[in-house]
Design a protein around this motif. Structure first.
Motif, short mmCIF file in Angstrom:
data_model
loop_
_atom_site.label_atom_id
_atom_site.label_comp_id
_atom_site.label_asym_id
_atom_site.label_seq_id
_atom_site.Cartn_x
_atom_site.Cartn_y
_atom_site.Cartn_z
N ASP A 1 -6.01 -9.97 -4.88
CA ASP A 1 -6.67 -8.85 -4.19
C ASP A 1 -6.30 -8.79 -2.71
O ASP A 1 -6.06 -7.73 -2.15
N GLU A 2 -6.31 -9.96 -2.07
CA GLU A 2 -6.05 -9.98 -0.63
C GLU A 2 -4.61 -9.58 -0.32
O GLU A 2 -4.30 -9.15 0.79
N TYR B 1 -4.62 -5.13 -1.80
CA TYR B 1 -5.63 -4.07 -1.64
C TYR B 1 -5.17 -2.90 -0.80
O TYR B 1 -5.64 -1.78 -0.98
N LEU B 2 -4.24 -3.13 0.13
CA LEU B 2 -3.77 -2.00 0.93
C LEU B 2 -2.47 -1.40 0.42
O LEU B 2 -1.90 -0.51 1.05
N CYS B 3 -2.01 -1.88 -0.74
CA CYS B 3 -0.78 -1.33 -1.34
C CYS B 3 0.35 -1.31 -0.32
O CYS B 3 1.00 -0.29 -0.09
N SER B 4 0.56 -2.46 0.32
CA SER B 4 1.59 -2.54 1.35
C SER B 4 2.99 -2.43 0.76
O SER B 4 3.25 -2.89 -0.35
#
Lengths: 408, 408
Positions: free
Chosen positions: A143-144, A147-150
């Motif tokens: 998740d970490e 989560y920002l779909c980098s």
């Protein structure tokens, strides 16, 4: 990161015992779900209570108001007292090389993990860099990472799998001792030359959990106040970094993410670490080792593991990992690891969902192996709870006679 | 975010005066660069010093150790005392509707801005959502939006431009009063139906900077401890949120980003806000208004603006925005805004680089208009420095006779 365990999927029925400050007995009535899913470090609270006001932090209304701590430091938002305390603590414990290394403070090691991913990647690559860790891996890494779909990096799962079949640039997170299973680890992906970068998550590399086998000396090492002394509410972590540019990029990340790190908490951490280290400088010769943090808390962990192994061996439903004794540079003895989590494996059946069975039969909430990238027959149970909860856990666990008949 | 101004591109030669705690006179020797680039809120320190030990925070070594504050709250890592203090402060000031609203605590409003972007977007869209703000916009929005190269959202610049030529879903950040230019703002992009979402960054919507024209009542409003009371070092911000799911997603973001927010700082903020509010409840009737935070600090800001306008009018090199008087619900008077920054526009020439000229001629470091999405003839100067620095700034500014001849 790294045992700073997320209450993400917590069940609301487990509320009372989830509160580390709650030591009242209603917590442990048999109807209540005993929440041992997170690694909330309540076990250490009694030590600090015993210390009375020696660690008390006093901050007036006009102190620590500026964004800035020291513009001459790459990590300009780091309090000099905090940096000094971190270096001193590592020198006292001997668990990491800090000479000629950069320190970067973070809002918990959760933030530092992400800062390291940012520092180790660059915009404009054809594909996001693969981030891997050997299964069972810390359940919050996926998740970490994602989560920002980098476009800079993406979670790519088990490092063993990547070693066999993966291609392209990667970052391997080495969590040692590993959460959930407590093993001391080394990197898994081999022979990739310049394509691979490493992050060493050493949240649990402290003497209460493990023998200190050598001063760790890796490119990027992250630590956390949450698991070293048990002060999770302060959200303080730090990285020890070899390369100046990496330290600069990690600091830049934290600047863009949170514009620094609470100075109140940095100062509090410095104070507490200072008192801890003073203990070693003043008292070790006086042989009052029970007053010393790591001796005291290691003793608690050792007792918990002994009691736990007795119950587990008696009812023959689960197995626990066996850890070899190793020579500990800190204590000067051959000692066993006493991890912060019990990594239970159901013996009876391959297909069993151990989390579900524990929850259903004895109302104990653990975290399923699935979250760590392995089978559901594994379940992780926190051993960092307070004593009352731990006792209640053992009592409930001892009533289980079989996984398939759902216990008592 | 939002005036929580990043020291990103700071010049190292400006070190001494960059430290808000440094009030020693060497800072202001004419050879030193006077750093007024960041909005470090040193101006408020003297007020809190005068308060003696009324705001002193005391934390013992065994307090605030758990990750968890309250599992029954969507924002499970928020201290109940902090939430209560935030609601009380808004009720005392009347600057935001808080009844039937969710509060989410963040590591400064920087983190809450990013939490809001996360909450307002979803994975899997064909394109990242465009994030816009009317120029001149806060100089850190672009970096804070784009540093992780998210597929969820991307910085798309000036909202006026987007209103004319932009297409697709967007998020508009409305910063009011606006950093850098101090204007009260409304959304700019019009008539897009469901495609548009708003974030209201109200970091400066406090009585020392602006008339409180109405209790703000928007979907997502962010505030910061840094600019309300001046405690930037604590890294505490909060959002007031209408929708439960948005509050939940913002909390989830903060969980994944930093696994919560320093409890030490939350408790300190609660204490300081409480003392501030007590002042209004106990003292307003007694007419000791100089003891009250907003009256005291507004008076300082008003005096600074008067002195600044005199110098600027006398030397005729720059112009400053003119702000209309408006009725302030908090003070019950018609009052002028006194923004935290001077937004200077060079009169003489269109092509001048005002930041460069100020730096070269009088060794004052401001931030160029370019960083705010407008021309280089603009420069932003912090007015939140300490008194000595402010005085020194005016003295140096008064020596400039012309932009092209580079001053004295």
């Amino acid at each position: 990161m790294c045992g700073t365990d997320s209450p993400a999927s917590i069940n609301k029925s487990s509320l009372p015992s989830a509160n580390g400050n709650d030591t009242g007995s209603p917590t442990c009535s048999p109807d209540h779900v005993l929440n041992l899913e997170q690694g909330d470090p309540a076990v250490f609270e009694s030590y600090w209570r015993k210390m009375g006001d020696r660690c008390t932090m006093v901050i007036s209304g006009s102190q620590l108001m500026s964004y800035i701590s020291d513009f001459t430091n790459i990590c300009w938002f780091m309090e000099p007292e905090f940096e000094e305390a971190v270096r001193r603590l590592h020198r006292v414990v001997g668990n990491a090389v800090v000479d000629d290394r950069y320190i970067v403070v973070g809002t918990g090691s959760t933030q530092l993990y992400q800062a390291a991913l940012y520092a180790l990647t660059s915009p404009g690559g054809p594909e996001p860099v693969s981030v891997v860790s050997a299964a069972p891996y810390y359940s919050s890494y996926p998740d970490e990472t994602d989560y920002l779909c980098s476009r800079l990096y993406k979670w790519a799962g088990d490092a063993y799998e990547f070693d066999k079949n993966g291609t392209g640039p990667y970052i391997e997170v080495v969590n040692s001792p590993n959460n959930p299973d407590g093993t001391l680890r080394e990197a898994v992906v081999k022979n990739r030359g310049d394509e691979g970068k490493l992050i060493h998550d050493l949240a649990y590399y402290w003497p209460q959990y493990t023998p200190i086998i050598r001063p760790a000396d890796h490119d990027i090492m992250t630590f956390t106040f949450s698991k070293s002394t048990g002060h999770a509410g302060s959200r303080i972590g730090w990285a020890v970094v070899k390369d100046k540019e990496i330290a600069r990029k990690m600091s830049k990340f934290i600047e863009m993410c949170t514009l620094g790190v609470s100075k109140d908490s940095q100062q509090r951490a410095a104070k507490i670490m200072g008192v801890l280290c003073d203990g070693y400088q003043n008292c070790k010769s006086a042989n009052k080792s029970d007053d010393l943090f790591f001796e005291h808390t290691r003793q608690i962990m050792a007792e918990r593991w002994e009691r736990l192994r007795q119950v587990v061996e008696r009812n023959q439903v689960f197995s626990l990992p066996k850890y070899p004794k190793q020579y500990c540079l800190f204590s000067g003895e051959l000692i066993e690891p006493y991890p912060g989590f019990a990594w239970l494996e159901a013996k009876e059946e391959e297909e069993i969902d151990s989390q579900k069975v524990l929850r259903g039969s004895i109302k104990v909430q653990g975290r399923t192996g699935r979250r760590f990238g392995v089978a559901e027959k594994y379940v992780r149970i926190s051993l960092l709870c307070n004593e009352e909860e731990f006792k209640e856990f053992l009592e409930r666990l001892s009533t289980i006679k079989s996984m398939t008949s759902n216990g008592h």
